[in-house]
Design a protein around this motif. Sequence first.
Motif, PDB file in Angstrom:
ATOM      1  N   ALA A  82      51.148  50.227  65.820  1.00  0.00           N
ATOM      2  CA  ALA A  82      50.984  50.345  64.362  1.00  0.00           C
ATOM      3  C   ALA A  82      51.895  49.372  63.628  1.00  0.00           C
ATOM      4  CB  ALA A  82      51.277  51.777  63.923  1.00  0.00           C
ATOM      5  N   ILE A  83      53.124  49.210  64.108  1.00  0.00           N
ATOM      6  CA  ILE A  83      54.054  48.239  63.505  1.00  0.00           C
ATOM      7  C   ILE A  83      53.444  46.838  63.578  1.00  0.00           C
ATOM      8  CG2 ILE A  83      56.295  47.088  63.794  1.00  0.00           C
ATOM      9  CD1 ILE A  83      57.391  49.804  64.788  1.00  0.00           C
ATOM     10  N   LEU A  84      52.903  46.494  64.743  1.00  0.00           N
ATOM     11  CA  LEU A  84      52.307  45.174  64.926  1.00  0.00           C
ATOM     12  C   LEU A  84      51.041  45.021  64.081  1.00  0.00           C
ATOM     13  CD1 LEU A  84      52.884  42.607  66.527  1.00  0.00           C
ATOM     14  CD2 LEU A  84      51.409  43.472  68.349  1.00  0.00           C
ATOM     15  N   PHE A  85      50.237  46.084  63.985  1.00  0.00           N
ATOM     16  CA  PHE A  85      49.021  46.066  63.161  1.00  0.00           C
ATOM     17  C   PHE A  85      49.369  45.801  61.700  1.00  0.00           C
ATOM     18  CE2 PHE A  85      45.665  47.810  60.588  1.00  0.00           C
ATOM     19  CZ  PHE A  85      44.495  47.552  61.290  1.00  0.00           C
ATOM     20  N   LEU A  86      50.357  46.502  61.207  1.00  0.00           N
ATOM     21  CA  LEU A  86      50.776  46.318  59.813  1.00  0.00           C
ATOM     22  C   LEU A  86      51.318  44.914  59.563  1.00  0.00           C
ATOM     23  CD1 LEU A  86      52.415  49.810  59.291  1.00  0.00           C
ATOM     24  CD2 LEU A  86      50.594  48.875  57.855  1.00  0.00           C
ATOM     25  N   LEU A  87      52.036  44.393  60.537  1.00  0.00           N
ATOM     26  CA  LEU A  87      52.593  43.048  60.398  1.00  0.00           C
ATOM     27  C   LEU A  87      51.482  41.997  60.373  1.00  0.00           C
ATOM     28  CD1 LEU A  87      55.291  41.451  60.314  1.00  0.00           C
ATOM     29  CD2 LEU A  87      55.157  41.307  62.801  1.00  0.00           C
ATOM     30  N   GLU A  88      50.519  42.129  61.282  1.00  0.00           N
ATOM     31  CA  GLU A  88      49.463  41.126  61.394  1.00  0.00           C
ATOM     32  C   GLU A  88      48.375  41.278  60.334  1.00  0.00           C
ATOM     33  OE1 GLU A  88      48.634  39.238  65.516  1.00  0.00           O
ATOM     34  OE2 GLU A  88      48.404  41.398  65.766  1.00  0.00           O
ATOM     35  N   LYS A  89      47.906  42.498  60.153  1.00  0.00           N
ATOM     36  CA  LYS A  89      46.740  42.729  59.290  1.00  0.00           C
ATOM     37  C   LYS A  89      47.096  42.974  57.822  1.00  0.00           C
ATOM     38  CE  LYS A  89      44.076  42.611  62.941  1.00  0.00           C
ATOM     39  NZ  LYS A  89      43.247  41.417  63.219  1.00  0.00           N
ATOM     40  N   GLN A  90      48.241  43.601  57.559  1.00  0.00           N
ATOM     41  CA  GLN A  90      48.617  43.942  56.192  1.00  0.00           C
ATOM     42  C   GLN A  90      49.752  43.080  55.651  1.00  0.00           C
ATOM     43  OE1 GLN A  90      45.617  46.492  55.917  1.00  0.00           O
ATOM     44  NE2 GLN A  90      47.047  46.206  54.243  1.00  0.00           N
ATOM     45  N   LYS A  91      50.350  42.255  56.544  1.00  0.00           N
ATOM     46  CA  LYS A  91      51.481  41.393  56.162  1.00  0.00           C
ATOM     47  C   LYS A  91      52.646  42.227  55.630  1.00  0.00           C
ATOM     48  CE  LYS A  91      48.364  38.422  57.148  1.00  0.00           C
ATOM     49  NZ  LYS A  91      48.230  38.053  58.586  1.00  0.00           N
ATOM     50  N   LEU A  92      52.878  43.373  56.284  1.00  0.00           N
ATOM     51  CA  LEU A  92      53.937  44.292  55.872  1.00  0.00           C
ATOM     52  C   LEU A  92      54.881  44.577  57.034  1.00  0.00           C
ATOM     53  CD1 LEU A  92      51.811  46.948  53.937  1.00  0.00           C
ATOM     54  CD2 LEU A  92      53.388  45.297  52.902  1.00  0.00           C
ATOM     55  N   VAL A  93      56.177  44.521  56.761  1.00  0.00           N
ATOM     56  CA  VAL A  93      57.175  44.926  57.755  1.00  0.00           C
ATOM     57  C   VAL A  93      57.490  46.401  57.507  1.00  0.00           C
ATOM     58  CG1 VAL A  93      59.514  44.593  58.618  1.00  0.00           C
ATOM     59  CG2 VAL A  93      58.146  42.609  57.912  1.00  0.00           C
ATOM     60  N   VAL A  94      57.143  47.237  58.470  1.00  0.00           N
ATOM     61  CA  VAL A  94      57.338  48.682  58.337  1.00  0.00           C
ATOM     62  C   VAL A  94      58.037  49.190  59.594  1.00  0.00           C
ATOM     63  CG1 VAL A  94      56.209  50.912  57.938  1.00  0.00           C
ATOM     64  CG2 VAL A  94      55.209  48.825  56.976  1.00  0.00           C
ATOM     65  N   GLU A  95      59.072  49.985  59.419  1.00  0.00           N
ATOM     66  CA  GLU A  95      59.805  50.501  60.567  1.00  0.00           C
ATOM     67  C   GLU A  95      58.991  51.571  61.297  1.00  0.00           C
ATOM     68  OE1 GLU A  95      63.093  53.398  59.380  1.00  0.00           O
ATOM     69  OE2 GLU A  95      62.786  52.269  57.530  1.00  0.00           O
ATOM     70  N   GLY A  96      59.490  51.979  62.460  1.00  0.00           N
ATOM     71  CA  GLY A  96      58.766  52.955  63.274  1.00  0.00           C
ATOM     72  C   GLY A  96      58.455  54.240  62.542  1.00  0.00           C
ATOM     73  N   ALA A  97      59.456  54.801  61.870  1.00  0.00           N
ATOM     74  CA  ALA A  97      59.254  56.055  61.141  1.00  0.00           C
ATOM     75  C   ALA A  97      58.192  55.902  60.059  1.00  0.00           C
ATOM     76  CB  ALA A  97      60.575  56.513  60.522  1.00  0.00           C
ATOM     77  N   GLY A  98      58.177  54.754  59.416  1.00  0.00           N
ATOM     78  CA  GLY A  98      57.218  54.530  58.340  1.00  0.00           C
ATOM     79  C   GLY A  98      55.820  54.218  58.820  1.00  0.00           C
ATOM     80  N   SER A  99      55.673  53.937  60.119  1.00  0.00           N
ATOM     81  CA  SER A  99      54.388  53.514  60.676  1.00  0.00           C
ATOM     82  C   SER A  99      53.594  54.631  61.329  1.00  0.00           C
ATOM     83  CB  SER A  99      54.620  52.408  61.723  1.00  0.00           C
ATOM     84  OG  SER A  99      55.317  51.312  61.174  1.00  0.00           O
TER      85      SER A  99
END
Length: 400
Positions: free
Chosen positions: A262-279
């Motif tokens: 999910a962290i990688l998905f958010l980084l690649e697809k949403q251009k968002l850096v989100v920590e584990g808890a937030g993902s």
Amino acid sequence: MIDLKNIYEAKEAIKGIVLDTPFSYAPQMSEYSGLEVYLKKENLQITGAFKIRGAYNKIASLDKSQMECGVIAASAGNHAQGVALSASKFGIRAVIVMPESTPLTKVNGVKHLGGEVILHGSNYDEAYAYAMGFAKENSLTFIHPFEDEKVIAGQGTVALEILDKCEKLDAIVVPVGGGGLISGIASAVKQINKDIKVIGVGASGAPALKNSFDTGIPQDSLSVRTIADGIAVRDTSKITLDHMLGSVDEFISVDDEEIASAILFLLEKQKLVVEGAGSVGVAAAIHGKLKHLKGKNVAIVLSGGNLDVTLLNVIIEKGLLKSHRKMNVTVTLVDKPGSLKRFTEILEELSANIVHISYDRTSISLDYGDANVTVHMETKGEEHQNEIRERLEKEGYLRR
């Protein structure tokens, strides 16, 4: 539930200090998950997480004598930064006790905001016990990250912002650690529109609150282990559990593999850096754990973005390997001029991009005159990797 009036009062108290963070539709995630997904981006909050909402609301309610003595908190990082920044706004002392394993980026973040950091214990609960004793000895007011009605009311303002922007909402998915965020959100949601479902998502490596929710009885864990350090809570809070049992519809878990993807998905697809808890909410969505909400309008709270860059590097590297965009191969060559050249020429012919080579001629498992060569390369997917393996087998570099 926290009275809705108190949550609206918290909204007024934090106005001008706390950001009304972006809330937007996520088309790629919607297509991937089968849900109509909207993201509440608390990772873009002023401290990188929602925690400042509750911290500021609590500190704003302190009397003059409490302000003069200062405050203390125990936190893995996000609550710590919220307390430190809030205290600085009032010009008061803030002491933060953090577990010794807290990422350096979070420790430095607290110090930058004026907080005094004490590293103690291997997890939140050990840091918490130390902080409680320190508070008593030094006449400091303890700012609990979730067992406090003012804090919970502050966290509930997230729900008010979501509902202001999305009237036709079917469910809100919320990360759960100690339970303060979901208690506040669920309190607000159920008093405004009881038909909206509130779904909690926790880390399977920190199962105490999930087990407690399922049984209705507070249960603690002996230990926790998860990359989602912001929700790695060992002991169950009876206060937040009671709130959840009264207003939360469902509680599911995701494991570290799902969180990392999910962290990688958010980084690649949403251009968002989100920590584990937030993902964790996104992890639940993209791994099919919210299928019963197919086609529904679902808000997912991205609770924080304070991700340790060292962990991010590991997640990216593993993700590239799992998605067949990177490949590592070890072969044994005769240790003489030209052997390595021929091997790399084959990889060049196959359009594999070499990014790193290691050469070992001293391993005791090798025959004299041989060398192990490990090549890290970028590839174009599973079919490309199969082509590389077949060619290397044909040329005698790999055994079937």
